[in-house]
Design an enzyme around this catalytic site. Structure first.
Site, PDB file in Angstrom:
ATOM      1  N   HIS A   1      -9.634 -14.517   7.815  1.00 37.58           N
ATOM      2  CA  HIS A   1      -9.471 -15.210   9.092  1.00 37.58           C
ATOM      3  C   HIS A   1     -10.830 -15.698   9.588  1.00 37.58           C
ATOM      4  CE1 HIS A   1      -5.495 -12.853   9.668  1.00 37.58           C
ATOM      5  NE2 HIS A   1      -5.286 -14.039   9.125  1.00 37.58           N
TER       6      HIS A   1
ATOM      7  N   GLU B   1      -1.501  -8.215   7.544  1.00 36.29           N
ATOM      8  CA  GLU B   1      -1.641  -6.901   6.912  1.00 36.29           C
ATOM      9  C   GLU B   1      -0.491  -5.978   7.300  1.00 36.29           C
ATOM     10  OE1 GLU B   1      -4.314  -2.878   7.139  1.00 36.29           O
ATOM     11  OE2 GLU B   1      -5.395  -4.762   7.452  1.00 36.29           O
TER      12      GLU B   1
ATOM     13  N   CYS C   1     -10.351   1.542   7.959  1.00 36.62           N
ATOM     14  CA  CYS C   1     -11.357   1.493   6.890  1.00 36.62           C
ATOM     15  C   CYS C   1     -12.749   1.807   7.420  1.00 36.62           C
ATOM     16  CB  CYS C   1     -11.331   0.141   6.190  1.00 36.62           C
ATOM     17  SG  CYS C   1     -11.953  -1.241   7.160  1.00 36.62           S
TER      18      CYS C   1
END
Length: 282
Positions: free
Chosen positions: A36, A120, A185
């Site tokens: 993005h 996602e 993450c």
């Protein structure tokens, strides 16, 4: 000053390199936006890489899955058309997929903390018959009690939000067996922590990243909790002189899909204001 951790993560860098390498050998279509970030997408187009947001629009024999990942149902649809699949899914997104499968296997009803419409999250949930997606307290209030609730998160969600919502779910359903697997993450955690440290030291923070980037939006949100003047820009030309005072200390951070070159240009633009008579501390 720059945040101690900012800009592109390894998953994005690897995906871009993979796309650039594959298009040299054969025509390539990416199913959805690889990342993005407008600058990255423009560079991919310049290299002759096509983008299709529907499988029916693919005209090449090779299809690349974006860094955000996708569902097994989507992959099956690609292969059913006889197309070759190139996987650019970030390894840490794969970790999230495995976590959701583990929760399902062990009998937990999956709850994903994230944005329901994000690519996602769609990839994490499209293979599931039943699931919930929550992003705020009101979403938690809509949940139905079940004996086992299994929680994972979109990899780019702020860990403070995730932990708060997990605690709220446990509080709301004290009789349920609630299992949480932390799938946020490490690059996201590092950039969030660095953004907090940066914004506490600055009068103005500039966050560089795509308008459609979730992790960039979350960096803006985090910085705004500690600094009253925070601005998101996609490129150097977005920087405005009126944002700054002569006594300001200016901080710069960037989302995980922002190229180093774009960050450099934004910082150069801010420094040029200082050269033009606005003595900023950058």
């Amino acid at each position: 000053m720059r945040a101690k951790a900012l800009g592109m993560c390894f998953g994005v860098r690897d995906a871009i390199e993979m796309a650039s390498t594959h298009v040299e050998a054969a025509p390539l279509t990416i199913l959805g936006d690889l990342v993005h970030n407008g600058a990255v997408l423009a560079d991919l187009r310049d290299k002759g890489i096509a983008t299709a947001h529907r499988l029916s629009d693919v005209t090449t024999d090779t299809v690349m899955v974006t860094a955000h990942g996708t569902s097994e149902n989507t992959l099956a649809g690609v292969r059913a058309r006889g197309l070759r699949v190139v996987e650019a899914t970030c390894p840490l997104v794969h970790v999230a997929h495995r976590a959701v499968r583990a929760l399902l296997r062990d009998g937990y009803h999956p709850i994903i903390i994230g944005r329901r419409d994000h690519v996602e999250v769609r990839g994490l949930t499209d293979d599931l018959d039943a699931f919930d997606v929550v992003l705020d307290d009101s979403d938690v209030q809509q949940l139905v009690e079940r004996p086992r609730l299994g929680i994972a998160a979109q990899t780019t969600q702020p860990i403070d939000r995730v932990r708060r919502l997990v605690a709220l779910i446990r509080e709301r359903f004290p009789r349920a067996d609630v299992r949480f697997i932390d799938t946020v993450c490490l690059p996201t955690k590092q950039r969030q922590n660095a953004a907090v440290e940066l914004s506490r030291q600055c009068d103005v923070v500039i966050v560089v990243g795509g308008a459609a980037s979730n992790n960039t939006r979350e960096l803006v949100r985090t910085c705004a909790q500690h600094c009253t003047r925070v601005h998101q820009v996609e490129q150097a030309s977005d920087v405005r002189r009126e944002w700054f005072l002569s006594t300001d200390t200016v901080g710069v951070t960037a989302g995980t899909s922002t190229p180093d070159a774009v960050i450099d240009l934004v910082e150069e633009q801010i420094r040029s204001l200082s050269d033009a008579g606005l003595p900023l501390h950058v």
